[in-house]
Design a protein around this motif. Structure first.
Motif, PDB file in Angstrom:
ATOM      1  N   PRO A  99     -10.447  -5.448  52.862  1.00  0.00           N
ATOM      2  CA  PRO A  99      -9.299  -4.160  52.548  1.00  0.00           C
ATOM      3  C   PRO A  99      -8.912  -3.137  52.347  1.00  0.00           C
ATOM      4  CG  PRO A  99      -9.458  -6.379  51.162  1.00  0.00           C
ATOM      5  CD  PRO A  99     -11.126  -5.893  52.205  1.00  0.00           C
ATOM      6  N   LEU A 100      -8.034  -2.037  52.422  1.00  0.00           N
ATOM      7  CA  LEU A 100      -7.594  -0.583  52.625  1.00  0.00           C
ATOM      8  C   LEU A 100      -7.153  -1.060  50.453  1.00  0.00           C
ATOM      9  CD1 LEU A 100      -5.113   1.652  53.718  1.00  0.00           C
ATOM     10  CD2 LEU A 100      -5.181   1.323  51.144  1.00  0.00           C
ATOM     11  N   GLU A 101      -8.346  -0.611  49.964  1.00  0.00           N
ATOM     12  CA  GLU A 101      -8.159  -0.318  48.077  1.00  0.00           C
ATOM     13  C   GLU A 101      -8.184   0.299  47.963  1.00  0.00           C
ATOM     14  OE1 GLU A 101     -11.134  -4.940  47.972  1.00  0.00           O
ATOM     15  OE2 GLU A 101     -12.293  -2.629  47.386  1.00  0.00           O
ATOM     16  N   PHE A 102      -6.614   1.227  47.141  1.00  0.00           N
ATOM     17  CA  PHE A 102      -5.921   2.442  46.865  1.00  0.00           C
ATOM     18  C   PHE A 102      -5.255   2.358  45.987  1.00  0.00           C
ATOM     19  CE2 PHE A 102      -5.703   6.983  47.032  1.00  0.00           C
ATOM     20  CZ  PHE A 102      -7.334   7.372  46.266  1.00  0.00           C
ATOM     21  N   SER A 103      -4.851   2.794  44.708  1.00  0.00           N
ATOM     22  CA  SER A 103      -4.137   3.081  44.109  1.00  0.00           C
ATOM     23  C   SER A 103      -3.717   3.703  43.324  1.00  0.00           C
ATOM     24  CB  SER A 103      -4.009   1.320  42.840  1.00  0.00           C
ATOM     25  OG  SER A 103      -4.349   1.659  41.555  1.00  0.00           O
ATOM     26  N   LEU A 104      -2.867   3.889  42.173  1.00  0.00           N
ATOM     27  CA  LEU A 104      -2.036   5.212  41.811  1.00  0.00           C
ATOM     28  C   LEU A 104      -3.680   5.802  40.511  1.00  0.00           C
ATOM     29  CD1 LEU A 104       1.030   6.216  40.252  1.00  0.00           C
ATOM     30  CD2 LEU A 104      -1.376   7.306  39.214  1.00  0.00           C
ATOM     31  N   ALA A 133     -19.672  -1.565  48.333  1.00  0.00           N
ATOM     32  CA  ALA A 133     -19.314  -1.747  47.589  1.00  0.00           C
ATOM     33  C   ALA A 133     -17.438  -1.673  47.401  1.00  0.00           C
ATOM     34  CB  ALA A 133     -19.685  -0.576  46.976  1.00  0.00           C
ATOM     35  N   SER A 134     -17.088  -2.041  46.226  1.00  0.00           N
ATOM     36  CA  SER A 134     -15.596  -2.562  45.971  1.00  0.00           C
ATOM     37  C   SER A 134     -15.364  -2.540  44.432  1.00  0.00           C
ATOM     38  CB  SER A 134     -15.383  -3.659  46.773  1.00  0.00           C
ATOM     39  OG  SER A 134     -13.513  -3.931  46.204  1.00  0.00           O
ATOM     40  N   THR A 135     -14.082  -1.278  44.298  1.00  0.00           N
ATOM     41  CA  THR A 135     -14.125  -1.800  42.705  1.00  0.00           C
ATOM     42  C   THR A 135     -13.049  -2.327  42.637  1.00  0.00           C
ATOM     43  OG1 THR A 135     -12.533   0.357  43.221  1.00  0.00           O
ATOM     44  CG2 THR A 135     -14.779   1.043  42.162  1.00  0.00           C
ATOM     45  N   GLU A 136     -12.360  -3.437  43.450  1.00  0.00           N
ATOM     46  CA  GLU A 136     -11.944  -4.327  43.424  1.00  0.00           C
ATOM     47  C   GLU A 136     -12.078  -5.774  43.196  1.00  0.00           C
ATOM     48  OE1 GLU A 136      -8.597  -4.055  43.204  1.00  0.00           O
ATOM     49  OE2 GLU A 136      -8.369  -1.528  42.715  1.00  0.00           O
ATOM     50  N   ALA A 137     -13.174  -6.185  44.775  1.00  0.00           N
ATOM     51  CA  ALA A 137     -13.675  -7.189  44.635  1.00  0.00           C
ATOM     52  C   ALA A 137     -15.233  -7.396  43.945  1.00  0.00           C
ATOM     53  CB  ALA A 137     -13.259  -8.211  45.974  1.00  0.00           C
ATOM     54  N   GLY A 138     -15.750  -5.931  43.578  1.00  0.00           N
ATOM     55  CA  GLY A 138     -17.394  -6.171  44.036  1.00  0.00           C
ATOM     56  C   GLY A 138     -17.748  -5.769  44.924  1.00  0.00           C
ATOM     57  N   ASN A 583      -8.521   5.732  51.289  1.00  0.00           N
ATOM     58  CA  ASN A 583      -7.185   5.784  51.703  1.00  0.00           C
ATOM     59  C   ASN A 583      -6.594   5.651  53.160  1.00  0.00           C
ATOM     60  OD1 ASN A 583      -4.575   5.003  50.694  1.00  0.00           O
ATOM     61  ND2 ASN A 583      -3.667   7.011  50.955  1.00  0.00           N
ATOM     62  N   GLY A 584      -7.700   4.761  53.250  1.00  0.00           N
ATOM     63  CA  GLY A 584      -7.706   3.974  55.133  1.00  0.00           C
ATOM     64  C   GLY A 584      -8.821   3.045  54.725  1.00  0.00           C
ATOM     65  N   PRO A 585      -8.317   2.423  56.597  1.00  0.00           N
ATOM     66  CA  PRO A 585      -9.434   1.248  56.428  1.00  0.00           C
ATOM     67  C   PRO A 585     -10.800   2.142  57.027  1.00  0.00           C
ATOM     68  CG  PRO A 585      -7.902   1.527  58.606  1.00  0.00           C
ATOM     69  CD  PRO A 585      -7.281   2.432  56.858  1.00  0.00           C
ATOM     70  N   LEU A 586     -11.361   0.933  57.117  1.00  0.00           N
ATOM     71  CA  LEU A 586     -13.267   1.335  57.405  1.00  0.00           C
ATOM     72  C   LEU A 586     -13.434   2.050  59.224  1.00  0.00           C
ATOM     73  CD1 LEU A 586     -13.778  -0.066  54.811  1.00  0.00           C
ATOM     74  CD2 LEU A 586     -16.009   0.636  55.498  1.00  0.00           C
ATOM     75  N   GLN A 587     -13.905   3.333  59.898  1.00  0.00           N
ATOM     76  CA  GLN A 587     -14.191   3.319  61.034  1.00  0.00           C
ATOM     77  C   GLN A 587     -15.245   2.708  61.555  1.00  0.00           C
ATOM     78  OE1 GLN A 587     -11.156   4.684  61.990  1.00  0.00           O
ATOM     79  NE2 GLN A 587     -10.234   4.361  60.214  1.00  0.00           N
ATOM     80  N   LEU A 588     -15.685   2.117  62.456  1.00  0.00           N
ATOM     81  CA  LEU A 588     -16.877   2.205  63.268  1.00  0.00           C
ATOM     82  C   LEU A 588     -16.026   2.876  64.163  1.00  0.00           C
ATOM     83  CD1 LEU A 588     -18.768  -0.380  63.115  1.00  0.00           C
ATOM     84  CD2 LEU A 588     -17.784  -1.390  64.251  1.00  0.00           C
ATOM     85  N   PHE A 589     -17.532   3.367  64.637  1.00  0.00           N
ATOM     86  CA  PHE A 589     -17.618   4.546  66.350  1.00  0.00           C
ATOM     87  C   PHE A 589     -19.323   3.814  66.972  1.00  0.00           C
ATOM     88  CE2 PHE A 589     -15.740   6.850  62.903  1.00  0.00           C
ATOM     89  CZ  PHE A 589     -14.869   7.921  63.623  1.00  0.00           C
ATOM     90  N   ARG A 590     -19.007   3.107  68.123  1.00  0.00           N
ATOM     91  CA  ARG A 590     -19.364   2.537  68.857  1.00  0.00           C
ATOM     92  C   ARG A 590     -19.720   4.268  69.871  1.00  0.00           C
ATOM     93  NH1 ARG A 590     -16.560  -1.199  70.182  1.00  0.00           N
ATOM     94  NH2 ARG A 590     -17.370  -3.326  69.281  1.00  0.00           N
ATOM     95  N   ASN A 591     -21.202   3.506  69.648  1.00  0.00           N
ATOM     96  CA  ASN A 591     -22.000   4.930  70.666  1.00  0.00           C
ATOM     97  C   ASN A 591     -22.001   4.047  72.308  1.00  0.00           C
ATOM     98  OD1 ASN A 591     -24.133   6.335  71.639  1.00  0.00           O
ATOM     99  ND2 ASN A 591     -25.035   7.055  69.715  1.00  0.00           N
ATOM    100  N   ASN A 592     -21.880   5.239  73.146  1.00  0.00           N
ATOM    101  CA  ASN A 592     -21.841   5.003  74.502  1.00  0.00           C
ATOM    102  C   ASN A 592     -22.452   5.718  75.271  1.00  0.00           C
ATOM    103  OD1 ASN A 592     -19.101   3.903  73.880  1.00  0.00           O
ATOM    104  ND2 ASN A 592     -17.794   5.687  73.744  1.00  0.00           N
ATOM    105  N   SER A 593     -23.643   5.746  74.467  1.00  0.00           N
ATOM    106  CA  SER A 593     -24.491   6.586  75.536  1.00  0.00           C
ATOM    107  C   SER A 593     -25.787   5.742  76.403  1.00  0.00           C
ATOM    108  CB  SER A 593     -26.023   7.183  74.061  1.00  0.00           C
ATOM    109  OG  SER A 593     -27.223   7.623  75.504  1.00  0.00           O
TER     110      SER A 593
END
Length: 684
Positions: A99-104, A133-138, A583-593
């Motif tokens: 999940p997106l984990e970001f606060s003030l 790694a996560s500062t909310e869930a370890g 402050n956003g979701p992880l992004q996955l870039f699939r290679n189309n080579s």
């Protein structure tokens, strides 16, 4: 998927090697486990028969022939062709559902600078898994199904799950064949969590000692600089960041030494020089003398350090008086070493804040920051992102420390309001230059209290000799150092790599499999700015000149991105990428080579198991030679799986592959070796 297993020798010799391996099986827990896999391994060989094995298309021709086994596993078919080189999806769509984990409170360093991503084969089933790694869930772990689909590994991490974790790095610390987790947390220490038969949690974590006053190991490099066969770790320590600039001894970096699989921090070497706010560390043989060197990238006023290794764990810093390095970067966030020009020599790339404004360079791609959250797909993620961006409009986490936002705190609720009040007190203390104000921050807000206290730590004054020895820094441009025969010279501008934006992680990889290495830069800034920069992708033209091409490549993304891992997630012979945004979701870039590389992974039963620090050179039928070094570190909180991929372009075969192991031994495999397969080279 079809499995091809060829012996490098006649079948009788190969079985003799395997028999020798069986004699060593009792030597460790990991090799005992191999006994159970042995019948399966033999069955995998059986259909080919002695004649086919003897007619294998390659042959080991080096003196270590009796130790070497070579196996090849064909890649899956290439991903479908597309209009762009990569297809970008939010990672949760492929099962990496963090999940997106970001606060003030995260709007202050180091929390706004992201968390680590790491890839490796956790369960040794042949495909690459993910640790985040996560500062909310370890810690988040995700298992790969071999086709690029992931599922959460539900592990009880106990007390580790409660720690604000910045790094979760996969590496085989105890050399038993299974990648362990090396973990670093904010103000609560570093840990090793052993991988037992492909799973975590069977054994309790072991704390690894750092400096008693250490705040955070922000980054690290893993390698074998003393060439004793196990992995050591260089800790890149960090204290407070840009609002303090010159730290004290709490930030001094150190190497912790592995003693036959035991790495608890009791054996260590503190690195000489001025302690800095370290953002990047890399073990690499930068001068190609066969000995592992250490490169340290520091933020702001403290210069970077290049330490030349003696091959036995000793290091000597290159100084200004040596006249070897013309200059270095000032806000160094990433360091990479590799052959970008294809001439068999290393270049050293230092990435920093190189162009912050849309007016600075035509290379930069900028988007109005008001659009920051627009492309986020899931409603909950987008709404949280928008909430944080609204707060960012009035909470200006820069150097002005204006606490006039007090009335805004009253408009917030719950966690946000509590954090807002704590941050308000912290900013007031900084503005008034009064450390006594920090005590007003309640105990329920340990992170803002830490921000406040650390600001007032006494900096360490550099000595005159340290200043004299320091390498010269430059601003606003990345640096590409290339050896000219007597010293290094900076060729970043002439090769098109001088502007990288707010350059965090960098990758040297042949992403389009055309036979040369390209450069990817993870980009972004959270400090006050009206525009968000995109990630940048510099395509190599084959001569070592680079052109920014992120649009056609499909690698544009305007979310601030600090960490990334490149790995072949679907086993189709090209390198994909996972990025950890802020402050956003992880992004996955699939290679189309539609081209497939030739891949190598190492299994070393003499040195460290994954061959970290080894060099691989391949020569194709045209005579072109490419080289890779297996590295673990160098970017900003970014760690790639220990595999080497070589695109061949229009070439069709590799006529020879050479492996230089960390201990100096050499293995030569005479081809042809074909693209479209992952070759596992085992040294028994």
């Amino acid at each position: 998927m079809h499995l091809l297993v060829f012996a490098a020798l006649p079948i009788s010799t190969s079985l003799h090697v395997l028999g020798g391996k069986m004699k060593n099986i009792v030597q460790s827990r990991s090799e005992k486990r191999l006994m159970h896999a042995l019948p399966i391994l033999l069955c995998g060989w059986a259909p080919f028969g002695a004649a086919q094995a003897a007619d294998a298309p390659w042959q080991v021709i080096s003196p270590d022939v009796d130790r070497i086994e070579v196996q090849a596993k064909t890649f899956a078919p290439s991903s479908p062709a597309a209009d762009t080189g990569f297809t970008r999806v939010e990672a949760w769509e492929a099962g990496i559902d963090k999940p997106l984990e970001f606060s003030l409170r995260d709007m202050w360093p180091p929390f706004w600078e992201g968390r680590s991503v790491s890839s490796a084969d956790i369960d040794r089933d042949g495909d690459l898994d993910i640790a985040i790694a996560s500062t909310e869930a370890g810690i988040y772990l995700f298992e790969n199904d071999g086709k690029g689909r992931f599922s959460r590994i539900n592990t009880d991490f106990g007390e580790l799950a409660k720690l604000p974790m910045f790094n979760a790095v996969l590496a085989d610390i105890d050399n038993d064949g299974w990648p362990d987790l090396f973990l670093s947390s904010y103000r609560q220490g570093n840990y090793i969590l052993r991988n037992v038969d492909g799973t975590f949690g069977a054994e309790p974590p072991v704390q690894v000692a750092n400096r008693k006053s250490a705040i955070l190991t922000m980054t690290m490099a893993i390698g074998d600089p003393d060439a004793d066969g196990d992995l050591d770790i260089a800790l890149g320590n960090w204290t407070a960041g840009w609002y303090r600039r010159i730290p004290g001894e709490e930030s001094r970096n150190r190497i912790i030494w592995n003693d036959n699989g035991v790495l608890n921090g009791e054996k260590f070497t503190d690195l000489p020089g001025i302690p800095g706010e370290t953002l990047s560390v890399l073990f690499s043989d930068m001068n190609d003398d066969g000995k592992t060197d250490l490169l340290i990238g520091n933020d702001f006023d403290v210069p970077d350090y290049f330490y030349l290794g003696d091959g036995q764990g000793g290091f000597k810093a290159i100084t200004y008086g040596d006249k070897l390095i013309p200059h270095i970067t000032t806000t160094t966030m990433a360091i990479k070493v590799g052959d970008l020009t294809g001439d068999g020599k290393n270049e050293i790339y230092l990435a920093q804040i190189a162009g912050r404004s849309k007016h600075a360079s035509k290379t930069l791609k900028m988007q109005d920051q008001r659009k920051y959250c627009d492309g986020i797909k899931r409603d909950a993620d987008r709404e949280l992102c928008e909430k944080n961006m609204e707060i960012k409009d009035w909470y200006r986490s820069g150097n002005q420390f204006n606490p006039n936002y007090a009335e805004k705190c009253a408009e917030l609720t719950g966690r946000y309001q509590a954090e807002c009040k704590a941050m308000l007190i912290k900013d007031l203390a900084i503005q008034k230059d009064d450390a006594s104000i920090c005590i007003l921050i309640p105990a329920t807000q340990p992170v803002p209290r830490s921000f406040c206290d650390l600001h007032f730590l006494t900096p360490r004054r550099p000595t005159a000799n340290e200043i004299e020895d320091s390498l010269q820094q430059i601003l606003h441009q990345n640096v590409l150092l290339r050896w000219n025969g007597s010293a290094y010279e900076d060729q970043a501008e002439m090769r098109g790599l001088d502007i990288g934006g707010w350059s965090w992680d960098t990758k040297f990889e042949d992403f389009d499999n055309d036979g040369d290495q390209d450069v990817f830069i993870a980009n972004g800034t959270w400090v006050p700015n009206e525009n968000s920069p995109s990630n940048l992708y510099f395509e190599n033209d084959g001569t070592g000149h680079f052109t920014e091409n992120s649009g056609p490549a499909g690698l544009e993304d305007y979310l601030m991105t600090a960490g990334a891992t490149s790995f072949d997630m679907d086993n189709d012979g090209d390198l994909d990428m996972l990025t950890h945004t802020v402050n956003g979701p992880l992004q996955l870039f699939r290679n189309n080579s539609q081209r497939q590389a030739i891949g190598f992974e190492l299994r070393d039963f003499i040195g460290n198991r994954d061959g970290i620090g080894a060099k691989i050179m391949v020569t194709d039928e045209t005579g072109r030679t490419q080289r890779r070094e297996i590295q673990l570190g160098g970017g900003f909180m970014s760690f790639d799986a220990p595999r080497a991929y070589f695109g061949l372009g229009d070439a069709t075969t590799v006529r020879q592959a050479r492996i230089l192991w960390v201990d100096g031994a050499e293995t030569v495999i005479q081809g042809p070796l074909l693209p479209g397969a992952l070759y596992t080279v085992t040294r028994n």
